[in-house]
Design a protein around this motif. Structure first.
Motif, PDB file in Angstrom:
ATOM      1  N   PRO A   1       0.808  -1.661   0.039  1.00 32.34           N
ATOM      2  CA  PRO A   1      -0.358  -0.442  -0.104  1.00 32.34           C
ATOM      3  C   PRO A   1       0.618   1.000   0.062  1.00 32.34           C
ATOM      4  N   SER A   2       1.990   1.451   0.782  1.00 30.75           N
ATOM      5  CA  SER A   2       2.639   2.660   0.517  1.00 30.75           C
ATOM      6  C   SER A   2       3.540   3.128  -0.730  1.00 30.75           C
ATOM      7  N   PHE A   3       3.429   1.876  -1.622  1.00 28.87           N
ATOM      8  CA  PHE A   3       3.510   2.507  -3.383  1.00 28.87           C
ATOM      9  C   PHE A   3       3.078   3.000  -3.542  1.00 28.87           C
ATOM     10  N   TRP A   4       1.634   2.613  -3.387  1.00 29.95           N
ATOM     11  CA  TRP A   4       0.245   3.778  -3.945  1.00 29.95           C
ATOM     12  C   TRP A   4       0.410   4.987  -3.792  1.00 29.95           C
ATOM     13  N   LEU A   5       0.073   4.562  -2.084  1.00 32.18           N
ATOM     14  CA  LEU A   5       0.207   5.723  -1.354  1.00 32.18           C
ATOM     15  C   LEU A   5       1.154   7.243  -1.769  1.00 32.18           C
ATOM     16  N   ASN A   6       2.654   6.508  -1.622  1.00 30.01           N
ATOM     17  CA  ASN A   6       3.706   8.020  -2.423  1.00 30.01           C
ATOM     18  C   ASN A   6       3.084   8.228  -3.793  1.00 30.01           C
ATOM     19  N   THR A   7       2.067   7.157  -4.623  1.00 28.67           N
ATOM     20  CA  THR A   7       2.712   7.251  -5.964  1.00 28.67           C
ATOM     21  C   THR A   7       1.120   8.285  -6.268  1.00 28.67           C
ATOM     22  N   LEU A   8       0.032   8.449  -5.732  1.00 29.52           N
ATOM     23  CA  LEU A   8      -0.724   9.304  -4.985  1.00 29.52           C
ATOM     24  C   LEU A   8      -0.307  10.548  -4.838  1.00 29.52           C
ATOM     25  N   ALA A   9       0.403  10.547  -3.684  1.00 36.23           N
ATOM     26  CA  ALA A   9       1.439  12.114  -3.170  1.00 36.23           C
ATOM     27  C   ALA A   9       1.931  12.072  -4.320  1.00 36.23           C
ATOM     28  N   THR A  10       3.142  11.770  -4.782  1.00 29.21           N
ATOM     29  CA  THR A  10       3.696  12.293  -6.587  1.00 29.21           C
ATOM     30  C   THR A  10       2.573  12.923  -7.419  1.00 29.21           C
ATOM     31  N   LEU A  11       2.330  12.207  -7.124  1.00 37.02           N
ATOM     32  CA  LEU A  11       1.037  13.000  -8.461  1.00 37.02           C
ATOM     33  C   LEU A  11       0.436  14.562  -8.499  1.00 37.02           C
ATOM     34  N   ILE A  12      -0.257  13.891  -6.681  1.00 34.38           N
ATOM     35  CA  ILE A  12      -0.442  15.590  -6.583  1.00 34.38           C
ATOM     36  C   ILE A  12       0.368  16.645  -6.509  1.00 34.38           C
ATOM     37  N   ILE A  13       1.469  16.464  -5.951  1.00 33.88           N
ATOM     38  CA  ILE A  13       2.395  17.329  -5.666  1.00 33.88           C
ATOM     39  C   ILE A  13       3.259  17.701  -7.340  1.00 33.88           C
ATOM     40  N   LEU A  14       3.153  17.109  -8.520  1.00 34.27           N
ATOM     41  CA  LEU A  14       3.772  17.278  -9.760  1.00 34.27           C
ATOM     42  C   LEU A  14       2.987  18.121 -10.165  1.00 34.27           C
ATOM     43  N   LEU A  15       1.454  17.720 -10.387  1.00 40.33           N
ATOM     44  CA  LEU A  15       0.424  18.260 -11.384  1.00 40.33           C
ATOM     45  C   LEU A  15       0.086  19.708 -10.247  1.00 40.33           C
ATOM     46  N   GLY A  16      -0.438  19.558  -9.058  1.00 39.96           N
ATOM     47  CA  GLY A  16      -0.850  21.244  -8.240  1.00 39.96           C
ATOM     48  C   GLY A  16       0.930  21.963  -8.605  1.00 39.96           C
ATOM     49  N   GLN A  17       2.093  21.582  -8.306  1.00 35.46           N
ATOM     50  CA  GLN A  17       2.886  22.597  -9.332  1.00 35.46           C
ATOM     51  C   GLN A  17       2.887  22.956 -10.675  1.00 35.46           C
ATOM     52  N   SER A  18       2.430  22.192 -11.216  1.00 37.79           N
ATOM     53  CA  SER A  18       2.211  22.715 -13.384  1.00 37.79           C
ATOM     54  C   SER A  18       0.969  23.286 -13.117  1.00 37.79           C
ATOM     55  N   VAL A  19      -0.242  23.257 -12.428  1.00 37.25           N
ATOM     56  CA  VAL A  19      -1.000  24.503 -12.168  1.00 37.25           C
ATOM     57  C   VAL A  19      -0.570  25.488 -12.080  1.00 37.25           C
ATOM     58  N   GLN A  20      -0.025  25.988 -10.975  1.00 35.80           N
ATOM     59  CA  GLN A  20       0.454  26.796 -10.968  1.00 35.80           C
ATOM     60  C   GLN A  20       1.542  27.599 -11.142  1.00 35.80           C
ATOM     61  N   ASP A  21       2.377  26.876 -12.531  1.00 35.14           N
ATOM     62  CA  ASP A  21       3.395  27.172 -13.118  1.00 35.14           C
ATOM     63  C   ASP A  21       2.319  28.140 -14.313  1.00 35.14           C
ATOM     64  N   SER A  22       1.598  27.223 -14.701  1.00 36.24           N
ATOM     65  CA  SER A  22       0.644  27.879 -15.775  1.00 36.24           C
ATOM     66  C   SER A  22      -0.469  28.944 -15.571  1.00 36.24           C
TER      67      SER A  22
END
Length: 356
Positions: free
Chosen positions: A278-299
């Protein structure tokens, strides 16, 4: 277990819908550092299967304010005596991780780590920037707690549903070793953030996530789990961004996050079993949110999203490889059996142990 009494379906739906709702609210209200609310909501919903009471929620927010204030106190020391400040930050990280591993509240441990890193780094540039980070953490946690209560009201846990097992309390020596390992995972990202705190906030969040994950990951599968979840989170962020670009709106932002969250939550709760923990998928979701959120702010800021994403993803991979190295170096090695000495190997060396 019968299908109607299996709580994993509701838990997966709560995790996905709660994370997506935190994301939509934080970006819709234009909260400072909007990626914090969905990350905190993800960790809350994954670690707790019961809603927080009003008293507990307010108490947690007050605890966050007090724990994050530690970063404000250390900011002047970092500005005027950087070597001593970094050593104190390292000691604080060790004690915070050790507190969680020895049976302490994991959320308090998490916010202590965030306060010691994000807020103290921001305070070295400007006190108002550090206050903004404190405000972002408080508002993000408030949104996460309220959304968690709403999700539990809409999708209540069955009264007879088994509670998740409590995390084991590690022995003192083992907890100290793992706390040292987690602290060494977080420190390089913190030192990098001292050069540009606002630009490297996502790197700090990623390193904190890796530090938490390193406490439950064995060195043998470290590269597969840590690096694999980081790369998968980055790939999902690219697919998410391309899908969102077809029709840009807050409503579609929420729906796409709900879909991606459901896919990962089904695997996290073993509704769709995989070989990854489960920790693998939890870290995957956290990475997705961090990368996506920062990309939206960059845009929104008019920056080159693709170049910034490539640089950020490269830093994420570098931080993850360093975390894998720390797990390898600080993993206890099994002791080899001692060979008998020269005289013990001689025939007369065993005369005194022969039976009478």
């Amino acid at each position: 277990m019968p299908a109607d009494s299996d709580p994993r379906g509701k838990r997966a739906l709560r995790l996905a819908s709660g994370t997506a709702l935190c994301l939509a609210i934080s970006f819709g209200l234009d909260l400072p550092i909007p990626m914090i609310a969905p990350v905190l909501g993800l960790f809350l919903l994954a670690s707790m299967n019961r809603p927080l009471s009003l008293k507990s929620g307010l108490g947690l927010i007050l605890v966050v304010l007090f724990t994050t204030a530690s970063g404000l106190l250390l900011s002047p020391l970092l500005r005027h005596y950087p070597a001593s400040g970094v050593l104190l930050i390292g000691l604080g990280l060790f004690l915070a991780f050790r507190y969680g591993l020895r049976g302490g509240n994991s959320l308090v441990s998490l916010f202590l780590v965030i306060g010691l890193t994000m807020i103290s780094a921001a305070g070295t540039i400007d006190f108002r920037l550090a206050a903004t980070v404190v405000e972002a953490l408080a508002k993000g946690l408030l949104v996460a707690v309220l959304v968690m209560g709403l999700c539990h009201w809409l999708l209540p846990e069955a009264p007879d549903a088994p509670a998740p097992p409590a995390p084991p309390v590690l022995p003192e020596r083992e907890a100290s070793r793992m706390a040292l390992r987690a602290s060494l995972v977080v420190l390089p990202a913190f030192l990098l953030a001292l050069t540009d705190p606002l630009g490297y906030m996502p790197i700090i969040l990623k390193s904190v996530s890796l530090g938490r994950q390193s406490c439950v990951t064995a060195a043998q599968g470290a590269a597969r789990e840590l690096l694999g979840s980081t790369l998968l989170g980055g790939a999902l962020a690219i697919v998410f961004w391309c899908a969102l670009s077809l029709f840009v709106s807050l409503w579609m932002f929420f729906l796409w996050m709900l879909l991606f969250g459901l896919v990962a939550a089904r695997k996290l709760y073993r509704l769709s079993p995989t070989r990854h923990p489960p920790s693998f998928w939890l870290n995957t979701l956290a990475t997705l949110i961090i990368l996506l959120g920062q990309s939206v702010q960059d845009s929104v800021a008019g920056k080159d999203v693709y170049t910034a994403f490539a640089v950020r993803m490269g830093l994420f991979i570098a931080v993850t490889l360093y975390a894998c190295l720390m797990l390898r170096l600080l993993e206890p090695q099994p002791r080899a059996p001692r060979k008998p000495g020269f005289f013990r190997r001689l025939p007369f060396g065993r005369l005194n142990r022969s039976p009478p």
